[in-house]
Design an enzyme around this catalytic site. Sequence first.
Site, PDB file in Angstrom:
ATOM      1  CB  THR A 169     -16.664 -13.737 -27.095  1.00 38.74           C
ATOM      2  OG1 THR A 169     -17.372 -12.797 -27.703  1.00 38.74           O
ATOM      3  CG2 THR A 169     -15.047 -13.756 -27.127  1.00 38.74           C
ATOM      4  CB  ALA A 174     -18.995  -4.595 -24.110  1.00 39.70           C
ATOM      5  N   GLY A 175     -22.007  -4.389 -23.631  1.00 39.01           N
ATOM      6  CA  GLY A 175     -23.314  -3.652 -23.927  1.00 39.01           C
ATOM      7  C   GLY A 175     -24.021  -3.906 -22.625  1.00 39.01           C
ATOM      8  CB  ALA A 176     -24.587  -6.610 -21.096  1.00 40.91           C
ATOM      9  CB  THR A 183     -24.127  -9.149 -26.753  1.00 35.79           C
ATOM     10  OG1 THR A 183     -23.938  -8.823 -28.005  1.00 35.79           O
ATOM     11  CG2 THR A 183     -25.465  -9.262 -25.994  1.00 35.79           C
ATOM     12  CG  HIS A 186      -1.944  -1.077   1.108  1.00 37.46           C
ATOM     13  ND1 HIS A 186      -3.399  -1.220   2.170  1.00 37.46           N
ATOM     14  CD2 HIS A 186      -2.253  -1.858  -0.414  1.00 37.46           C
ATOM     15  CE1 HIS A 186      -3.860  -2.226   1.584  1.00 37.46           C
ATOM     16  NE2 HIS A 186      -3.129  -2.498   0.630  1.00 37.46           N
ATOM     17  NE  ARG A 200      -0.541 -16.176 -24.301  1.00 33.01           N
ATOM     18  CZ  ARG A 200      -2.004 -15.435 -24.709  1.00 33.01           C
ATOM     19  NH1 ARG A 200      -2.757 -15.967 -24.315  1.00 33.01           N
ATOM     20  NH2 ARG A 200      -2.676 -14.775 -25.195  1.00 33.01           N
ATOM     21  CD  GLU A 218      -1.613   4.104   4.067  1.00 31.03           C
ATOM     22  OE1 GLU A 218      -2.222   4.190   4.297  1.00 31.03           O
ATOM     23  OE2 GLU A 218      -1.295   3.486   2.610  1.00 31.03           O
TER      24      GLU A 218
END
Length: 352
Positions: free
Chosen positions: A201, A278-280, A276, A53, A212, A55
């Site tokens: 897809t 991504a749009g959802a 589709t 983190h 990778r 800090e």
Amino acid sequence: MGFSQAEHAAMEQALQLARTGVRGANPLVGAVILSPAGQVLATGRHRGAGTPHAEADALAAAVEAGIDVGGATMVVTLEPCNHTGRTGPCAQAILRAGIARVVYAAADTNNDAAGGAAMLAAAGVEVEGGLLAEESRDLNHRWAAAVAAHRPFVTVKTAQTLDGRTAAADGTSQWITSPEARVDAQGLRLRADAILAGTGTVQADNPMLTARNPDGSDAEDQPLRVVMGHTPVPAGARIRGTDGRFLQLTTHDPAVVLAELYARGVRHVMVEGGGTVAGAFLRAGLADELLAYTAPALLGAGTPAFAGLGITTMAQVQRWRWDSAGGGAAVPVGPDLRLHLEPLPEPTIERQ
């Protein structure tokens, strides 16, 4: 007590440091250590899940430089955590280092990590919060929304043409972007807990969705490979792999997917395809970060990068803003551009 001019300047610097981090399961945080005279002794920032983190990073920098921070002031953009996750609690590290005063911007809204300010104050450290708090909250507004909703942070990644196509009219899509862009995108997979694609897809491209290393070898720690949709994934599909890191969720509802993944410990999911899916996520308001690898190419027709948004008029348009975190809002990658955006913050409604 109030904040000194040096503390104001240090918080501005800490916010700039925070903006150089990467988004994901953890918030963007920066830290600056000041001497009692107001001189900058060391700085730090959070570089992503699993790394120190801000800090702890600043304290380590001081140790490496041989600087004694006893009696110093820690200026940090978020309340120090009091939680042991992949790293130890920052509040304890601050206490062990002998820091005398802690100035933070915004309180930590994550119940699992909050309480650091109270713990430090109880131990005798002078603690004061609220310095440039609005700037800190704005920087992490989508992370805070994900935490409040008990869901993973969502990165939507696309590889598209200038006219927003991810495949040609005949369905061919390899390769729209350059080898350099594909290598760069592997760095995104390495920081995610899960990679998600739709059944369409999987059927069209038969992807592996593995993470990778820069040399092309498989990363040691692989994200969970998730398929969303009702069509069964064939037994021989490459996405199944042989490591048991595969999951199909038979739903088209992004909220259901995120609830299931959160219950499985996923705190950062990367949505890779297709248009589709991504749009959802965009239509549901569940995309926290958008990374669009954009090639200097035109298709004119074909598969849109974002389908089914339900937008029919300009009054419904989704407005985003450029995001400079993680390297910049528009970064050349080979012949392509990596465009980085985030949703606009929700407007604040003041009580009358």
